[in-house]
Scaffold this motif. Structure first.
Motif, mmCIF file in Angstrom:
data_model
loop_
_atom_site.group_PDB
_atom_site.id
_atom_site.type_symbol
_atom_site.label_atom_id
_atom_site.label_comp_id
_atom_site.label_asym_id
_atom_site.label_seq_id
_atom_site.Cartn_x
_atom_site.Cartn_y
_atom_site.Cartn_z
ATOM 1 N N ASN A 158 6.463 9.605 -0.362
ATOM 2 C CA ASN A 158 5.894 8.478 0.374
ATOM 3 C C ASN A 158 6.682 7.219 0.036
ATOM 4 O OD1 ASN A 158 4.066 6.046 0.720
ATOM 5 N ND2 ASN A 158 2.839 7.615 1.714
ATOM 6 N N ASN A 159 7.364 6.671 1.028
ATOM 7 C CA ASN A 159 8.154 5.458 0.831
ATOM 8 C C ASN A 159 7.531 4.247 1.516
ATOM 9 O OD1 ASN A 159 10.330 6.551 -0.740
ATOM 10 N ND2 ASN A 159 11.066 7.569 1.116
ATOM 11 N N ASN A 160 6.286 4.397 1.973
ATOM 12 C CA ASN A 160 5.622 3.284 2.653
ATOM 13 C C ASN A 160 5.211 2.214 1.639
ATOM 14 O OD1 ASN A 160 5.723 4.562 5.211
ATOM 15 N ND2 ASN A 160 4.001 5.838 4.615
ATOM 16 N N THR A 161 5.373 0.974 2.011
ATOM 17 C CA THR A 161 4.957 -0.120 1.131
ATOM 18 C C THR A 161 3.546 -0.552 1.501
ATOM 19 O OG1 THR A 161 5.971 -1.723 2.634
ATOM 20 C CG2 THR A 161 7.303 -0.958 0.774
ATOM 21 N N HIS A 162 2.783 -0.900 0.500
ATOM 22 C CA HIS A 162 1.391 -1.300 0.713
ATOM 23 C C HIS A 162 1.241 -2.737 0.232
ATOM 24 C CE1 HIS A 162 1.391 3.013 0.836
ATOM 25 N NE2 HIS A 162 1.508 3.115 -0.474
ATOM 26 N N GLU A 163 1.335 -3.680 1.127
ATOM 27 C CA GLU A 163 1.240 -5.090 0.757
ATOM 28 C C GLU A 163 -0.192 -5.428 0.337
ATOM 29 O OE1 GLU A 163 3.706 -7.119 0.388
ATOM 30 O OE2 GLU A 163 5.148 -5.616 1.080
ATOM 31 N N LYS A 170 -6.978 -1.064 3.580
ATOM 32 C CA LYS A 170 -7.201 0.299 4.080
ATOM 33 C C LYS A 170 -7.486 1.253 2.927
ATOM 34 C CE LYS A 170 -4.332 -0.227 8.210
ATOM 35 N NZ LYS A 170 -3.153 0.287 8.939
ATOM 36 N N VAL A 171 -8.571 1.985 3.060
ATOM 37 C CA VAL A 171 -8.967 2.997 2.080
ATOM 38 C C VAL A 171 -9.012 4.337 2.792
ATOM 39 C CG1 VAL A 171 -10.776 3.772 0.495
ATOM 40 C CG2 VAL A 171 -10.367 1.321 0.816
ATOM 41 N N ILE A 172 -8.403 5.363 2.216
ATOM 42 C CA ILE A 172 -8.459 6.684 2.851
ATOM 43 C C ILE A 172 -9.392 7.612 2.066
ATOM 44 C CG2 ILE A 172 -6.045 6.389 3.555
ATOM 45 C CD1 ILE A 172 -5.535 9.018 1.817
ATOM 46 N N TYR A 173 -9.920 8.586 2.784
ATOM 47 C CA TYR A 173 -10.643 9.703 2.162
ATOM 48 C C TYR A 173 -10.140 10.973 2.818
ATOM 49 C CZ TYR A 173 -14.221 12.950 0.621
ATOM 50 O OH TYR A 173 -14.852 14.031 0.061
ATOM 51 N N ALA A 174 -9.740 11.959 2.016
ATOM 52 C CA ALA A 174 -9.290 13.249 2.528
ATOM 53 C C ALA A 174 -10.224 14.329 2.010
ATOM 54 C CB ALA A 174 -7.858 13.537 2.076
ATOM 55 N N GLY A 175 -10.815 15.099 2.927
ATOM 56 C CA GLY A 175 -11.737 16.154 2.505
ATOM 57 C C GLY A 175 -12.710 16.520 3.598
ATOM 58 N N ALA A 176 -13.827 17.123 3.201
ATOM 59 C CA ALA A 176 -14.864 17.517 4.155
ATOM 60 C C ALA A 176 -15.555 16.264 4.699
ATOM 61 C CB ALA A 176 -15.872 18.441 3.490
ATOM 62 N N SER A 231 -0.114 5.276 5.015
ATOM 63 C CA SER A 231 0.201 3.896 4.669
ATOM 64 C C SER A 231 -1.125 3.163 4.517
ATOM 65 C CB SER A 231 1.066 3.249 5.759
ATOM 66 O OG SER A 231 1.391 1.926 5.398
ATOM 67 N N ALA A 232 -1.575 3.050 3.278
ATOM 68 C CA ALA A 232 -2.878 2.451 3.005
ATOM 69 C C ALA A 232 -2.834 1.811 1.622
ATOM 70 C CB ALA A 232 -3.977 3.509 3.098
#
Length: 345
Positions: A158-163, A170-176, A231-232
């Motif tokens: 992951n080379n995305n920058t997160h300012e 931005k908050v991510i959730y991965a799952g059910a 990107s988050a």
């Protein structure tokens, strides 16, 4: 001393549990461990999978000899006690790496039954100190080593920058994502206004969300692709019905378990948001790779108060841990420590 691991049939590889197990097989192979069973397979047919795994277990009889060491990953379906007995019959030693405890995850075993089963191992690799303490409180007496966190192998970067000052946060959730599994997701509208939630997974019930502008549903994305694309600012680890605390069986399990998604978030270079009572919270706090919270109600104020300097420090620290889990560092160290505890004659 010859070192072995025991492979099996994995019906799907994009499952988090299977991903962790196949990563460990690859790490052990790079350490010089050999497969004592049959080659790893991915048959989805249950009968074929059963027969292949059973044949691999029986092959151990002809592979192992005195003072050989075999790493077995737990749970191992119905075969765990049987394969440990075979290894000991051949005067070998067993190192067990725990992925899940049936006492908590499936509720198919009592604590007493699980401790009795795991006592077949010569050395146990547990997730963390909380799990070690729970094992000891239930009467487990064999030597134990702590993993700390699961490694996560992937060629993706992951080379995305997160300012830190970029809005919205931005908050991510991965799952059910379904209502029955994670009801808390559908109550967040009441307490969020200064951040946006990005959801990765299946069965999100969008019709149950009041304000859809705060949610972005991305669907299921394979982990290698997710690592490259995300990107988050943060990755969330939370389970259960409530926004106030991690609740229910899975919430309680957080108190001793290392969620595999934490390692995925680290590979995405995302600082972690985690419940303060979770076992992994101490790892997050000690390594300064995220924030530990009591309740999701706190996020609006906490996220908006994090300075650019603090956030950038979290990202720098995450990148250092990322290098370790991408190389298999934690598994290698735990296995080497476990080997040092074996009493070979």
């Amino acid at each position: 001393m010859t070192q072995y691991y025991l492979s099996k049939n994995y019906n799907v590889l994009n499952n988090a549990g299977n991903k962790a197990k196949t990563d460990i097989e690859e790490i052990l192979s790079k350490l010089g461990y050999k497969n004592a069973g049959l080659p790893q397979t991915t048959y989805s047919n249950k009968i074929a999978g059963f027969l292949i795994t059973l044949a691999g277990v029986l092959k151990v009889l002809f592979t192992i000899s005195a003072n050989n060491v075999v790493v077995v990953q737990y749970p191992f379906k119905k075969y765990y006690s049987f394969v440990c007995n075979i290894i000991h019959l051949k005067r070998g030693k067993v190192i067990t790496i725990i992925h899940d405890l049936g006492t908590f995850r499936s509720k198919k075993l009592t604590a007493e039954q699980e401790i009795k089963r795991l006592s077949h191992s010569d050395v146990l690799i547990v997730h963390n100190n909380r799990m070690k303490e729970w094992m000891e409180s239930q009467g487990y007496t064999q030597p134990m080593v702590c993993l700390e966190i699961f490694d996560y192998l992937s060629p993706s970067v992951n080379n995305n920058t997160h300012e830190p000052n970029q809005k919205p946060i931005k908050v991510i959730y991965a799952g059910a994502l379904n209502y029955r599994k994670n009801k808390y997701l559908y109550s967040l509208n009441d307490v969020m206004s200064k951040w946006q939630f990005e959801l990765y997974g299946k069965r999100f019930e969008e019709d149950k969300i009041k304000d859809k502008t705060l949610f972005k549903f991305k669907g299921f994305v394979p982990s290698d692709q997710l690592i490259e694309q995300v990107s988050a600012h943060f990755g969330l680890i939370w389970e259960g019905d409530s926004i106030h605390t991690c609740s229910g069986d899975l919430g309680i399990y957080q108190k001793i378990n290392n969620p595999h998604k934490a390692s995925l978030y680290i590979r995405c270079n995302l600082p972690i948001i985690i419940w303060k009572e979770a076992a992994l919270a101490s790892f997050v706090a000690e390594n300064k790779i995220g924030v530990c919270i009591d309740s999701l109600e706190e996020l609006d104020s906490i996220l908006s108060s994090i300075s650019a300097e603090s956030y950038n420090e979290m990202v720098r620290n995450i990148k250092e841990i990322n290098k370790k889990i991408a190389s298999g560092y934690y598994c290698k160290r735990a296995v080497e420590n476990a080997e040092s505890l074996l009493q070979l004659t």
